[in-house]
Design a protein around this motif. Structure first.
Motif, PDB file in Angstrom:
ATOM      1  N   ILE A   1      15.180   0.312  -2.411  1.00 26.28           N
ATOM      2  CA  ILE A   1      14.151   1.404  -1.519  1.00 26.28           C
ATOM      3  C   ILE A   1      13.597   0.678  -0.313  1.00 26.28           C
ATOM      4  CG2 ILE A   1      12.053   2.846  -2.044  1.00 26.28           C
ATOM      5  CD1 ILE A   1      12.689   2.829  -4.976  1.00 26.28           C
ATOM      6  N   LEU A   2      12.901  -0.282  -0.507  1.00 30.64           N
ATOM      7  CA  LEU A   2      12.370  -0.835   0.803  1.00 30.64           C
ATOM      8  C   LEU A   2      13.245  -1.232   2.087  1.00 30.64           C
ATOM      9  CD1 LEU A   2       9.300  -2.971  -0.708  1.00 30.64           C
ATOM     10  CD2 LEU A   2       9.341  -0.720   0.271  1.00 30.64           C
TER      11      LEU A   2
ATOM     12  N   SER B   1      -2.922   5.772  -6.177  1.00 26.70           N
ATOM     13  CA  SER B   1      -2.460   6.592  -4.754  1.00 26.70           C
ATOM     14  C   SER B   1      -4.007   7.177  -4.089  1.00 26.70           C
ATOM     15  CB  SER B   1      -1.664   7.799  -5.223  1.00 26.70           C
ATOM     16  OG  SER B   1      -2.233   8.874  -6.088  1.00 26.70           O
ATOM     17  N   TRP B   2      -4.586   7.528  -4.961  1.00 29.67           N
ATOM     18  CA  TRP B   2      -6.020   8.075  -4.034  1.00 29.67           C
ATOM     19  C   TRP B   2      -6.921   7.202  -3.324  1.00 29.67           C
ATOM     20  CZ3 TRP B   2      -7.274  12.753  -2.775  1.00 29.67           C
ATOM     21  CH2 TRP B   2      -7.025  13.817  -3.361  1.00 29.67           C
ATOM     22  N   PRO B   3      -6.891   5.843  -3.997  1.00 27.61           N
ATOM     23  CA  PRO B   3      -7.715   4.629  -2.906  1.00 27.61           C
ATOM     24  C   PRO B   3      -7.078   4.732  -1.769  1.00 27.61           C
ATOM     25  CG  PRO B   3      -7.925   4.033  -5.184  1.00 27.61           C
ATOM     26  CD  PRO B   3      -6.756   5.353  -5.256  1.00 27.61           C
TER      27      PRO B   3
ATOM     28  N   LEU C   1       0.930  -1.125   0.115  1.00 23.57           N
ATOM     29  CA  LEU C   1       0.065   0.085   0.046  1.00 23.57           C
ATOM     30  C   LEU C   1       0.895   1.219  -0.152  1.00 23.57           C
ATOM     31  CD1 LEU C   1      -2.986  -0.969   2.481  1.00 23.57           C
ATOM     32  CD2 LEU C   1      -3.078  -0.607   0.111  1.00 23.57           C
ATOM     33  N   SER C   2       1.825   1.258   0.780  1.00 24.69           N
ATOM     34  CA  SER C   2       2.855   2.268   0.620  1.00 24.69           C
ATOM     35  C   SER C   2       3.368   2.694  -0.653  1.00 24.69           C
ATOM     36  CB  SER C   2       3.826   2.262   1.764  1.00 24.69           C
ATOM     37  OG  SER C   2       4.778   1.203   1.208  1.00 24.69           O
ATOM     38  N   VAL C   3       3.745   1.542  -1.495  1.00 26.87           N
ATOM     39  CA  VAL C   3       4.379   1.754  -2.696  1.00 26.87           C
ATOM     40  C   VAL C   3       3.077   2.338  -3.811  1.00 26.87           C
ATOM     41  CG1 VAL C   3       5.243   0.329  -4.865  1.00 26.87           C
ATOM     42  CG2 VAL C   3       5.734  -0.084  -2.657  1.00 26.87           C
ATOM     43  N   LEU C   4       1.965   1.838  -3.411  1.00 29.80           N
ATOM     44  CA  LEU C   4       0.822   2.572  -4.293  1.00 29.80           C
ATOM     45  C   LEU C   4       0.627   3.832  -3.811  1.00 29.80           C
ATOM     46  CD1 LEU C   4      -1.637  -0.428  -4.363  1.00 29.80           C
ATOM     47  CD2 LEU C   4      -0.029   0.264  -5.973  1.00 29.80           C
TER      48      LEU C   4
END
Length: 229
Positions: A143-144, A48-50, A36-39
């Motif tokens: 990145i993660l 991103s908005w959802p 979810l953080s990636v999205l």
């Protein structure tokens, strides 16, 4: 002391239940929060908005309200839940407690990890791209891991807050530490002794969790300790 000694087996079972609910919620919430953080940092509004709406709601409303909506609110949709085979789960307070805590910590953790992803130095990302990394490989190797090292102290605090907030599940008849303490105190009127003992149990658990997470943080930052030497 007699009351506490007699109630010790119940408190041991309640402690195990508290740890079980918290650990399961943290594990599932962590697995949800990473993707979810990636999205959330995606440039596409459709992605991103959802996720933003999800975090906006669960971070903006009290956990107690979320628990009530999931446990009591689901009773208004018995027919629909039975039609899809989910009513068996939603009539179980343990399941509703885990679901509410999981969604709550997933929302907070998503924003924590989002900050960590956005805090990764751009030079490291460019260097990885120059080595041929991109997409999922870039996130998995650069990145993660970098973001987790940055946000781990903040994430540790989130886990501690969730552990303490798990006491709210006693409102829906889940017999965790707080639930058992409330029942024993109501019958014996030894409110001070019983709740002080419950507080001592929470303190032991909290600092045990802190010790575990600090060990993990030390492993995540092993390369920094080697450089310091």
């Amino acid at each position: 002391m007699e009351i506490l000694i007699e109630s010790l087996p119940r408190f041991i079972g309640a402690t195990w239940l508290t740890l079980q609910i918290t650990a399961l919620s943290v594990f599932i919430g962590f697995c949800m929060a990473l993707p979810l953080s990636v999205l959330r940092v995606s440039r596409s509004p459709l992605l991103s908005w959802p996720v933003y709406a999800f975090t906006f709601y669960f971070r903006g409303t009290p956990l107690l309200v979320q628990i009530f909506l999931i446990y009591y609110g689901s009773g208004q949709f018995v027919a629909q839940l039975e039609a899809v085979g989910l009513w068996y789960f939603f009539q179980n307070p343990w399941f509703c407690a885990v679901l509410a805590l999981t969604l709550n910590t997933a929302a907070y953790s998503t924003e924590i990890f989002r900050g960590g992803i956005q805090g990764v130095p751009f030079g490291e990302i460019e260097a990885a791209r120059a080595c041929g990394m991109s997409g999922a490989l870039l996130y998995r190797r650069i990145i993660l891991p970098r973001a987790l090292r940055v946000v781990w102290p903040a994430y540790t605090n989130e886990v501690i807050f969730l552990l303490q907030a798990s006491s709210l599940v006693s409102i829906i008849t889940v017999m965790d530490i707080t639930g058992v303490a409330g029942e024993i105190a109501t019958r014996s009127f030894a409110f001070y002794e019983v709740y002080l003992f419950a507080a001592a149990l929470y303190i032991v658990i909290v600092y045990g969790v802190l010790w575990v997470f600090r060990r993990i943080e030390s492993r995540l930052n092993t390369h920094l300790q080697a450089e310091a030497l």
